[in-house]
Design an enzyme around this catalytic site. Structure first.
Site, mmCIF file in Angstrom:
data_model
loop_
_atom_site.group_PDB
_atom_site.id
_atom_site.type_symbol
_atom_site.label_atom_id
_atom_site.label_comp_id
_atom_site.label_asym_id
_atom_site.label_seq_id
_atom_site.Cartn_x
_atom_site.Cartn_y
_atom_site.Cartn_z
ATOM 1 N N HIS A 144 0.788 -1.235 0.000
ATOM 2 C CA HIS A 144 0.000 0.000 0.000
ATOM 3 C C HIS A 144 0.816 1.280 0.000
ATOM 4 C CE1 HIS A 144 1.063 -0.024 4.236
ATOM 5 N NE2 HIS A 144 0.678 1.228 4.291
HETATM 6 C C1 UD1 Z 1 -2.289 5.342 5.930
HETATM 7 C C2 UD1 Z 1 -1.030 5.806 6.658
HETATM 8 C C3 UD1 Z 1 0.049 4.746 6.549
HETATM 9 C C4 UD1 Z 1 -0.453 3.399 7.012
HETATM 10 C C5 UD1 Z 1 -1.709 3.058 6.207
HETATM 11 C C6 UD1 Z 1 -2.306 1.748 6.567
HETATM 12 C C7 UD1 Z 1 -0.531 8.222 6.650
HETATM 13 C C8 UD1 Z 1 0.345 9.248 6.052
HETATM 14 N N1 UD1 Z 1 -0.473 7.006 6.047
HETATM 15 O O1 UD1 Z 1 -1.974 5.228 4.543
HETATM 16 O O2 UD1 Z 1 1.147 5.109 7.370
HETATM 17 O O3 UD1 Z 1 0.542 2.425 6.829
HETATM 18 O O4 UD1 Z 1 -2.665 4.091 6.448
HETATM 19 O O5 UD1 Z 1 -3.432 1.495 5.781
HETATM 20 O O6 UD1 Z 1 -1.209 8.488 7.604
HETATM 21 N N2 UD1 Z 1 -9.347 4.670 1.637
HETATM 22 C C9 UD1 Z 1 -10.529 3.995 1.573
HETATM 23 N N3 UD1 Z 1 -11.111 3.603 2.748
HETATM 24 C C10 UD1 Z 1 -10.577 3.876 3.953
HETATM 25 C C11 UD1 Z 1 -9.364 4.573 3.997
HETATM 26 C C12 UD1 Z 1 -8.759 4.963 2.841
HETATM 27 O O7 UD1 Z 1 -11.056 3.724 0.513
HETATM 28 O O8 UD1 Z 1 -11.166 3.492 4.982
HETATM 29 C C13 UD1 Z 1 -8.686 5.061 0.377
HETATM 30 C C14 UD1 Z 1 -8.949 6.483 -0.026
HETATM 31 O O9 UD1 Z 1 -9.079 6.527 -1.399
HETATM 32 C C15 UD1 Z 1 -7.703 7.230 0.385
HETATM 33 C C16 UD1 Z 1 -6.637 6.148 0.217
HETATM 34 O O10 UD1 Z 1 -7.301 4.912 0.536
HETATM 35 O O11 UD1 Z 1 -7.493 8.344 -0.398
HETATM 36 C C17 UD1 Z 1 -5.470 6.299 1.113
HETATM 37 O O12 UD1 Z 1 -5.864 6.443 2.483
HETATM 38 P P1 UD1 Z 1 -4.991 7.332 3.492
HETATM 39 O O13 UD1 Z 1 -5.534 7.246 4.864
HETATM 40 O O14 UD1 Z 1 -4.783 8.682 2.903
HETATM 41 O O15 UD1 Z 1 -3.577 6.645 3.444
HETATM 42 P P2 UD1 Z 1 -3.147 5.120 3.465
HETATM 43 O O16 UD1 Z 1 -2.517 4.833 2.163
HETATM 44 O O17 UD1 Z 1 -4.227 4.216 3.943
#
Ligand code: UD1
Length: 375
Positions: free
Chosen positions: A217
């Site tokens: 991820h």
């Molecule tokens: C975040 C953390 C990372 C951690 C990871 C675990 C930061 C900078 N990054 O990254 O350290 O290892 O979580 O998963 O805080 N999304 C969904 N559903 C959700 C959450 C996210 O669909 O419940 C999608 C959205 O499109 C979002 C993307 O995933 O834009 C990324 O989510 P985000 O929380 O920004 O970062 P992660 O890549 O999950």
């Protein structure tokens, strides 16, 4: 133990999937022991899908949050800013004496800044880890959070060295081991009491006595088409020798679709899995290929070979004492490392110091003493 004259109010913050397993043992220990803390659980809502959040609260037995900030996704600035504004509101209303943040996600950073500016003490659990790679958003979060924390709870000795080198006072640094491993051992015991029929992935396990597990991820691996295509190519090659199962993170799923990349049948993909479902899968795996931080540690604690698709790790103990090898995103290196595991070449592995299931108790005792002594 020093006693605190009056009970202190502690906010415990969690926002994203890897935070939930870290707060679970702390909350459990608070419920079990007699610590002078009244606590509130704050969920920022950084992760919000049922399978990225609610299932973890249920399975890890975390009480429902007292506050849910409901921030959702966005750019880093948007997400961090939303957490800060909403967290400040509840701090002003409910006045904590202490804010406990865990890990290195945007919610960790945002809440520590808000607390510090309101004159509230900050305790950082999993402090001091450094990858040395400032292009990683988590590295920025770690450095900023540690620069303003009052109490540093450290999982491995490299963390102590970094904090001392950065000039942090010795009496604020506590080498306590790892709450995530407390949680792991607790859940492993629970798993033993559950029938295999409780798990959706049992069918896969029955069909494939030997298999590997993949998670991916990190933006550096999944946000660029050529990098993601290279990794998918390497996994495809590995899957010719070892069937793979790949629970796909929403970020990765979105990018696979956007870049038009397909996963071959020899790699079974699933939606993100719950904690127990994932544990049930990886504890019996031949190897795990991952870019996660926490999984590098959980595989070390259980003695499962781990191949890390990153150029560095902020958790060097997993390489020095554990089962982890760092290979980056280079397809040839990924395939070579997997072949080495399959050939049976195994390194000696021991469980790192204090990864014994008792870190939460050490943290709460140290906090009680430190606050009791007016530090
Ligand atoms: C975040 C953390 C990372 C951690 C990871 C675990 C930061 C900078 N990054 O990254 O350290 O290892 O979580 O998963 O805080 N999304 C969904 N559903 C959700 C959450 C996210 O669909 O419940 C999608 C959205 O499109 C979002 C993307 O995933 O834009 C990324 O989510 P985000 O929380 O920004 O970062 P992660 O890549 O999950």
């Amino acid at each position: 133990m020093n006693t605190i004259a009056q009970t202190r109010k502690m906010f415990i913050v969690a926002g994203a999937r890897p935070n939930f397993m870290k707060i679970a043992p702390i909350v459990r220990e608070l419920q079990r022991g007699s610590y002078p803390f009244e606590y509130r659980i704050v969920h920022t809502g950084q992760h919000y899908d049922k399978e990225m959040s609610d299932v973890f609260f249920e399975e890890l037995e975390i009480p429902a949050p007292d506050y849910h900030l409901d921030v959702g996704s966005g750019s880093h600035a948007e997400q961090t800013a939303k957490v800060m504004v909403r967290f400040e509101e509840i701090c002003l209303r409910d006045r904590p004496d202490l804010v406990m943040v865990v890990g290195d996600v945007n919610s960790t950073l945002a809440c520590s800044i808000v607390a510090k500016k309101l004159g509230v003490k900050v305790a950082h659990v999993e402090a001091g880890l450094r990858s040395g790679d400032i292009t990683m958003p988590e590295e920025v979060n770690r450095i900023v959070t540690d620069s303003i924390s009052d109490y540093f709870f450290v999982t491995e000795k490299s963390g102590v060295s970094h904090l001392l080198a950065e000039g942090k006072p010795k009496d604020g640094i506590f080498f306590v081991g790892h709450v995530m491993i407390d949680n792991l051992f607790h859940q492993v015991e629970k798993l033993k009491r559950l029938p295999q029929s409780a798990f959706e992935t049992t069918l896969f396990k029955q069909k494939h006595p030997s298999y590997g597990v993949v998670t991916l991820h990190r933006p550096s691996n999944v946000d660029r088409p050529e990098t993601l295509a290279g990794i998918v190519g390497a996994l495809t090659e590995v899957s010719k020798a070892l069937p793979l199962i790949f629970p796909v993170h929403p970020r990765t799923q979105g990018n696979l679709e956007k870049f038009g990349l397909t996963i071959p049948d020899s790699i079974v993909t699933t939606k993100p899995l719950s904690y127990m479902e994932f544990l049930n899968l990886f504890k019996d795996a031949r190897m795990v290929l991952t870019d996660s931080g926490g999984i590098q540690e959980e595989t070390t604690a259980l003695g499962i070979p781990c191949i890390t698709l990153r150029e560095n790790t902020e958790r060097p103990i997993t390489v020095e004492e554990g089962t982890n090898v760092i290979v980056g995103a280079d397809p040839a290196r990924i395939v070579a490392a997997a072949r080495k595991v399959l050939s049976g070449a195994g390194a000696d592995c021991r469980k790192p110091e204090f990864w014994d299931g008792n870190a939460a108790g050490r943290i709460l005792k140290a906090l009680t003493d430190a606050m009791g002594a007016g530090r």
